[in-house]
Motif scaffolding. Structure first.
Motif, PDB file in Angstrom:
ATOM      1  N   LYS A 151      -7.832   0.148 -10.458  1.00  0.00           N
ATOM      2  CA  LYS A 151      -7.855   0.889  -9.187  1.00  0.00           C
ATOM      3  C   LYS A 151      -7.121   2.228  -9.340  1.00  0.00           C
ATOM      4  CE  LYS A 151      -5.932   0.643  -4.487  1.00  0.00           C
ATOM      5  NZ  LYS A 151      -7.015   1.430  -3.849  1.00  0.00           N
ATOM      6  N   LEU A 152      -5.973   2.179 -10.002  1.00  0.00           N
ATOM      7  CA  LEU A 152      -5.203   3.411 -10.211  1.00  0.00           C
ATOM      8  C   LEU A 152      -5.997   4.409 -11.047  1.00  0.00           C
ATOM      9  CD1 LEU A 152      -2.575   5.006  -9.906  1.00  0.00           C
ATOM     10  CD2 LEU A 152      -1.715   3.834 -11.948  1.00  0.00           C
ATOM     11  N   SER A 192      -0.327  11.194 -10.359  1.00  0.00           N
ATOM     12  CA  SER A 192      -1.183  12.375 -10.179  1.00  0.00           C
ATOM     13  C   SER A 192      -0.426  13.645 -10.551  1.00  0.00           C
ATOM     14  CB  SER A 192      -1.658  12.467  -8.721  1.00  0.00           C
ATOM     15  OG  SER A 192      -2.471  11.365  -8.392  1.00  0.00           O
ATOM     16  N   TYR A 229       2.306   1.820  -3.349  1.00  0.00           N
ATOM     17  CA  TYR A 229       1.225   2.182  -4.268  1.00  0.00           C
ATOM     18  C   TYR A 229       0.880   3.663  -4.140  1.00  0.00           C
ATOM     19  CZ  TYR A 229      -3.401   2.687  -6.293  1.00  0.00           C
ATOM     20  OH  TYR A 229      -4.474   3.133  -7.029  1.00  0.00           O
ATOM     21  N   GLU A 230       0.773   4.134  -2.894  1.00  0.00           N
ATOM     22  CA  GLU A 230       0.443   5.548  -2.671  1.00  0.00           C
ATOM     23  C   GLU A 230       1.519   6.453  -3.256  1.00  0.00           C
ATOM     24  OE1 GLU A 230      -2.326   6.794  -1.574  1.00  0.00           O
ATOM     25  OE2 GLU A 230      -3.231   4.839  -1.165  1.00  0.00           O
ATOM     26  N   ASP A 254      -9.198   4.664 -11.326  1.00  0.00           N
ATOM     27  CA  ASP A 254     -10.293   5.199 -10.507  1.00  0.00           C
ATOM     28  C   ASP A 254      -9.777   6.242  -9.518  1.00  0.00           C
ATOM     29  OD1 ASP A 254     -12.071   3.577 -11.810  1.00  0.00           O
ATOM     30  OD2 ASP A 254     -12.104   2.028 -10.256  1.00  0.00           O
ATOM     31  N   ASP A 255      -8.575   6.002  -8.972  1.00  0.00           N
ATOM     32  CA  ASP A 255      -8.027   6.908  -7.957  1.00  0.00           C
ATOM     33  C   ASP A 255      -7.607   8.262  -8.526  1.00  0.00           C
ATOM     34  OD1 ASP A 255      -8.469   5.053  -6.005  1.00  0.00           O
ATOM     35  OD2 ASP A 255      -6.382   4.376  -5.838  1.00  0.00           O
ATOM     36  N   GLN A 312       0.810  -1.218   0.000  1.00  0.00           N
ATOM     37  CA  GLN A 312       0.000   0.000   0.000  1.00  0.00           C
ATOM     38  C   GLN A 312       0.846   1.271   0.000  1.00  0.00           C
ATOM     39  OE1 GLN A 312      -3.188  -0.006  -0.546  1.00  0.00           O
ATOM     40  NE2 GLN A 312      -3.369   2.229  -0.465  1.00  0.00           N
ATOM     41  N   LYS A 345       1.150   6.341  -7.029  1.00  0.00           N
ATOM     42  CA  LYS A 345      -0.061   7.082  -7.397  1.00  0.00           C
ATOM     43  C   LYS A 345       0.204   8.586  -7.339  1.00  0.00           C
ATOM     44  CE  LYS A 345      -3.499   7.721  -4.554  1.00  0.00           C
ATOM     45  NZ  LYS A 345      -4.652   7.492  -3.661  1.00  0.00           N
TER      46      LYS A 345
END
Length: 202
Positions: free
Chosen positions: A158-159, A126, A118-119, A161-162, A115, A122
């Motif tokens: 998932k990415l 972004s 991943y953050e 969607d985020d 996690q 991400k």
């Protein structure tokens, strides 16, 4: 017979490229009996003999430029062709300068990423999207992971969607050998906020 005088050098300037087609005819290269003449301020003069149009151009120290050769008779305008080409070139340069170059950044992930990682990844994606860049997201499969492509697919979904507020899926997840690739693109209304810095890959 009209001698173009100072416009003589401009007579061939349309061969040098620029916003006006190289086929554009000016001054004594316009060989038709009459033209529909437009004045230097855009006013409609009407249909006149080519000799009269050339004389008006000479008297006003301007060029006679064919702007609509397909019309019958052709439409010609009185203008300073050299100045027009210069200003058009300036506008074209300014337009190119204002165009944002599309850059494709890359971000790599593992299908069993934790996690925290991943953050972090991400966040990189972004930032790239916020800067107006496209992002190629690659899931790298190793060993037995290659038999579980659904893990990569779910992670990419998932990415997507985020980061949906910043971008959209331009190219859906596709298997490419040991990798699965998806391309995200920024929304058109997302204005670049800052120059994105390269993120460490791995």
């Amino acid at each position: 017979m009209w001698a173009p005088g100072r416009n003589e050098n401009r007579k061939h300037s349309s061969d040098q490229g620029g916003p006006i087609s190289s086929e554009t005819r000016i001054n004594d290269r316009i060989r038709v009996p009459e033209v529909r003449l437009v004045g230097p301020a855009g006013e409609q003069v009407g249909i006149v003999r080519i000799e009269d149009a050339l004389r008006l151009a000479q008297e006003n120290d301007l060029d006679l430029v064919e702007v609509a050769p397909q019309a019958r008779p052709p439409v010609c305008k009185l203008m300073d062709f050299g100045k027009f080409k210069y200003e058009s070139a300036q506008k074209a340069r300014e337009s190119r300068r204002n165009q944002q170059l599309t850059v494709i950044k890359e971000q790599k992930l593992r299908p069993k990423i934790d996690q925290h990682d991943y953050e972090t990844k991400k966040g990189h994606v972004s930032r790239f999207l916020a800067a107006g860049n496209k992002v190629k997201v690659t899931i790298m499969f190793r060993g037995r992971e290659q038999s579980r492509p659904e893990l990569g697919f779910r992670l990419l979904q998932k990415l997507a969607d985020d980061v949906t507020e910043l971008g959209f899926v331009e190219s859906s997840p596709k298997q490419d050998g040991r990798n699965m690739i998806m391309v995200l693109a920024p929304h058109k209304n997302v204005k670049p906020k800052a120059k994105a810095e390269p993120a460490p890959e791995g």
